[in-house]
Scaffold this active site. Structure first.
Site, PDB file in Angstrom:
ATOM      1  N   ARG A  73      43.495   3.380 -21.404  1.00  0.00           N
ATOM      2  CA  ARG A  73      42.826   2.909 -22.866  1.00  0.00           C
ATOM      3  C   ARG A  73      41.442   3.442 -22.889  1.00  0.00           C
ATOM      4  O   ARG A  73      41.046   3.733 -24.142  1.00  0.00           O
ATOM      5  CB  ARG A  73      42.975   1.563 -23.019  1.00  0.00           C
ATOM      6  CG  ARG A  73      42.522   1.130 -24.218  1.00  0.00           C
ATOM      7  CD  ARG A  73      42.913  -0.344 -24.712  1.00  0.00           C
ATOM      8  NE  ARG A  73      42.667  -1.534 -23.952  1.00  0.00           N
ATOM      9  CZ  ARG A  73      41.507  -1.906 -23.589  1.00  0.00           C
ATOM     10  NH1 ARG A  73      40.379  -1.732 -24.146  1.00  0.00           N
ATOM     11  NH2 ARG A  73      41.439  -2.920 -22.542  1.00  0.00           N
ATOM     12  N   TYR A 129      50.196   7.210 -49.968  1.00  0.00           N
ATOM     13  CA  TYR A 129      51.016   6.533 -49.188  1.00  0.00           C
ATOM     14  C   TYR A 129      50.587   5.001 -49.096  1.00  0.00           C
ATOM     15  O   TYR A 129      49.484   4.727 -48.964  1.00  0.00           O
ATOM     16  CB  TYR A 129      50.788   7.097 -47.754  1.00  0.00           C
ATOM     17  CG  TYR A 129      51.799   6.597 -46.658  1.00  0.00           C
ATOM     18  CD1 TYR A 129      53.093   7.003 -46.611  1.00  0.00           C
ATOM     19  CD2 TYR A 129      51.484   5.555 -45.731  1.00  0.00           C
ATOM     20  CE1 TYR A 129      54.006   6.740 -45.665  1.00  0.00           C
ATOM     21  CE2 TYR A 129      52.486   5.024 -44.734  1.00  0.00           C
ATOM     22  CZ  TYR A 129      53.863   5.733 -44.873  1.00  0.00           C
ATOM     23  OH  TYR A 129      54.562   5.272 -43.806  1.00  0.00           O
ATOM     24  N   ASP A 184      44.223  12.928 -46.021  1.00  0.00           N
ATOM     25  CA  ASP A 184      45.597  12.831 -45.292  1.00  0.00           C
ATOM     26  C   ASP A 184      46.452  14.146 -45.326  1.00  0.00           C
ATOM     27  O   ASP A 184      46.781  14.412 -46.456  1.00  0.00           O
ATOM     28  CB  ASP A 184      46.401  11.671 -45.814  1.00  0.00           C
ATOM     29  CG  ASP A 184      47.913  11.294 -45.073  1.00  0.00           C
ATOM     30  OD1 ASP A 184      48.151  12.340 -44.623  1.00  0.00           O
ATOM     31  OD2 ASP A 184      48.365  10.388 -45.403  1.00  0.00           O
ATOM     32  N   LYS A 196      55.560  13.049 -38.211  1.00  0.00           N
ATOM     33  CA  LYS A 196      56.365  13.732 -39.324  1.00  0.00           C
ATOM     34  C   LYS A 196      56.435  15.303 -38.688  1.00  0.00           C
ATOM     35  O   LYS A 196      57.094  15.654 -37.743  1.00  0.00           O
ATOM     36  CB  LYS A 196      55.502  13.548 -40.435  1.00  0.00           C
ATOM     37  CG  LYS A 196      55.084  12.188 -40.983  1.00  0.00           C
ATOM     38  CD  LYS A 196      56.437  11.545 -41.140  1.00  0.00           C
ATOM     39  CE  LYS A 196      56.047   9.936 -41.405  1.00  0.00           C
ATOM     40  NZ  LYS A 196      55.094   9.770 -42.327  1.00  0.00           N
TER      41      LYS A 196
HETATM   42  C1  LIG Z   1      54.359   8.573 -42.623  1.00  0.00           C
HETATM   43  C2  LIG Z   1      52.985   8.717 -43.126  1.00  0.00           C
HETATM   44  C3  LIG Z   1      51.762   7.970 -42.832  1.00  0.00           C
HETATM   45  C4  LIG Z   1      51.970   6.928 -42.008  1.00  0.00           C
HETATM   46  O1  LIG Z   1      52.072   7.367 -40.619  1.00  0.00           O
HETATM   47  P1  LIG Z   1      53.076   6.645 -39.529  1.00  0.00           P
HETATM   48  O2  LIG Z   1      53.186   7.518 -38.287  1.00  0.00           O
HETATM   49  O3  LIG Z   1      54.367   6.233 -40.073  1.00  0.00           O
HETATM   50  O4  LIG Z   1      52.278   5.248 -39.108  1.00  0.00           O
HETATM   51  C5  LIG Z   1      50.786   8.328 -43.516  1.00  0.00           C
HETATM   52  N1  LIG Z   1      50.854   9.035 -44.441  1.00  0.00           N
HETATM   53  C6  LIG Z   1      51.667  10.012 -44.945  1.00  0.00           C
HETATM   54  C7  LIG Z   1      51.584  10.947 -46.003  1.00  0.00           C
HETATM   55  C8  LIG Z   1      52.866   9.855 -44.069  1.00  0.00           C
HETATM   56  O5  LIG Z   1      54.137  10.476 -44.598  1.00  0.00           O
END
Ligand SMILES: *Cc1c(COP(=O)(O)O)cnc(C)c1O
Length: 350
Positions: free
Chosen positions: A35, A87, A150, A175
């Site tokens: 950690r 999001y 993001d 993703k």
């Molecule tokens: C999925 C997603 C998130 C959150 O990510 P997790 O891995 O599900 O916690 C944030 N921003 C976007 C654009 C996403 O598609």
């Protein structure tokens, strides 16, 4: 770089950094407790993603773990400018941490910059989820406040916000980076050494650390990111053009379409238009739900960025009241484009 970064050099070393399943290491070396100092498996992923975005990456248990690490940099009671269609969990987390959520349409550059003035953080997302709006990132990243982007939809291949002056880039590695719908992972990247230190220290305290297997799989996924994105993006462009002509489709949003409101901006700041698109089905929510149920190649499922295409009617979820009821978000995967089209066309006609 996706393929070559994050490897070990030297005769006899394995080509790939293996998954290290250790919480504790023998005293006296670089690692003590996972950690605190991480593991070689996390370091390989962080090395690769950091190079792609042009900064130092830190990995977390999920995308929201990465968002939390950024939000936790802020002093108590901060004002945060958030895209009105960001999001959803980002908005909820900012509020849950006791900060003021200042919602903004980030396609309006001037209004966004004036709102960012005096705010503690400007949060950006482009293209946005699921409306596929495009923000003027070079103009907005120059805002005189902390700017985080993001970059999940674009991937580090198509857009590098740090080069526009953003302070921090965030990814849901669940993703495109992982790419196979089999892991949760989050990443932040920044070129500011002080921010790196603060976020690493916060990760130690919050414990939002990635698992060894997940870090290994995310790096393995990253190796094929360019191939997957190239294939999926080519199919997305083709499907967007065909959907636009379809009598049962009333609107398509894909920044690669010349008539899309985000096209000019996307062409300037992205090296490709990505593999996410959304479209509205003629009729109501029930018609869109029926279409999802009729598909056999495209998977009716949430999430995105995998080799498998996924489709979702986003307005079915809470907090998506701003999304048209019959809008479907399609994450185009790596299936053959004609298989995808035959599936979509048959379901639209049914
Ligand atoms: C999925 C997603 C998130 C959150 O990510 P997790 O891995 O599900 O916690 C944030 N921003 C976007 C654009 C996403 O598609």
């Amino acid at each position: 770089m996706c393929v070559s970064a994050g490897r070990i050099d030297g005769p006899g070393e394995p080509l790939n950094v293996p998954p290290v399943f250790a919480s504790s290491f023998r005293t006296g070396g670089e690692h003590d407790y996972a950690r605190n100092e991480g593991t070689p498996t996390w370091a390989a992923l962080e090395d690769a993603v950091g190079r792609l975005e042009g900064g130092t990456a830190t990995a977390y248990a999920s995308g929201m773990g990465a968002v939390a690490a950024i939000v936790d940099l802020l002093p108590p009671g901060s004002r945060v400018v958030v895209p009105w269609d960001s999001y959803t969990a980002v908005r909820h987390l900012v509020a849950a941490r006791g900060h003021t959520v200042d919602l903004q349409d980030i396609t309006d550059t001037e209004a966004t910059l004036s709102k960012a003035d005096g705010a503690a953080l400007l949060w950006l997302e482009s293209p946005t989820n699921p409306l596929m709006d495009v923000a003027d990132l070079p103009a907005l990243c120059a805002a005189d406040t902390l700017v985080a982007v993001d970059n999940t939809f674009a991937t580090p291949l198509l857009q590098q916000p740090l080069t526009f002056g953003a302070d921090i880039v965030m990814h849901s590695g669940s993703k495109y980076i992982g790419g196979h719908a089999d892991l949760l992972m989050g990443l932040t990247v920044t070129a500011d050494p002080e921010l790196v230190d603060r976020m690493r220290a916060l990760r130690v305290l919050s414990g939002a650390t990635p698992g060894g297997m997940e870090a290994f799989l995310a790096t393995r996924g990253l190796r094929t990111l360019p191939l997957r994105v190239r294939q999926a993006q080519e199919s997305a462009g083709e499907l967007a053009r065909r959907l636009e002509q379809h009598p049962r489709v009333t609107r398509v949003r894909y920044p690669g379409l010349p008539g899309d409101p985000g096209h000019t901006r996307a062409a300037k700041q992205m090296s490709g238009f990505g593999a996410m698109l959304s479209f509205e089905v003629a009729g109501d929510a029930a018609a869109a739900d029926a279409l999802c149920a009729a598909l056999t190649v495209v998977n009716a499922a949430t999430s995105l960025g995998g080799v498998e295409s996924t489709i979702e009617r986003r307005a079915r979820l809470a907090g998506q009241e701003h999304v048209p009821p019959s809008l479907l978000r399609l994450s185009v995967g790596c299936e053959h484009v004609e298989d995808l089209w035959a599936d979509l066309d048959a379901a639209l006609r049914a």
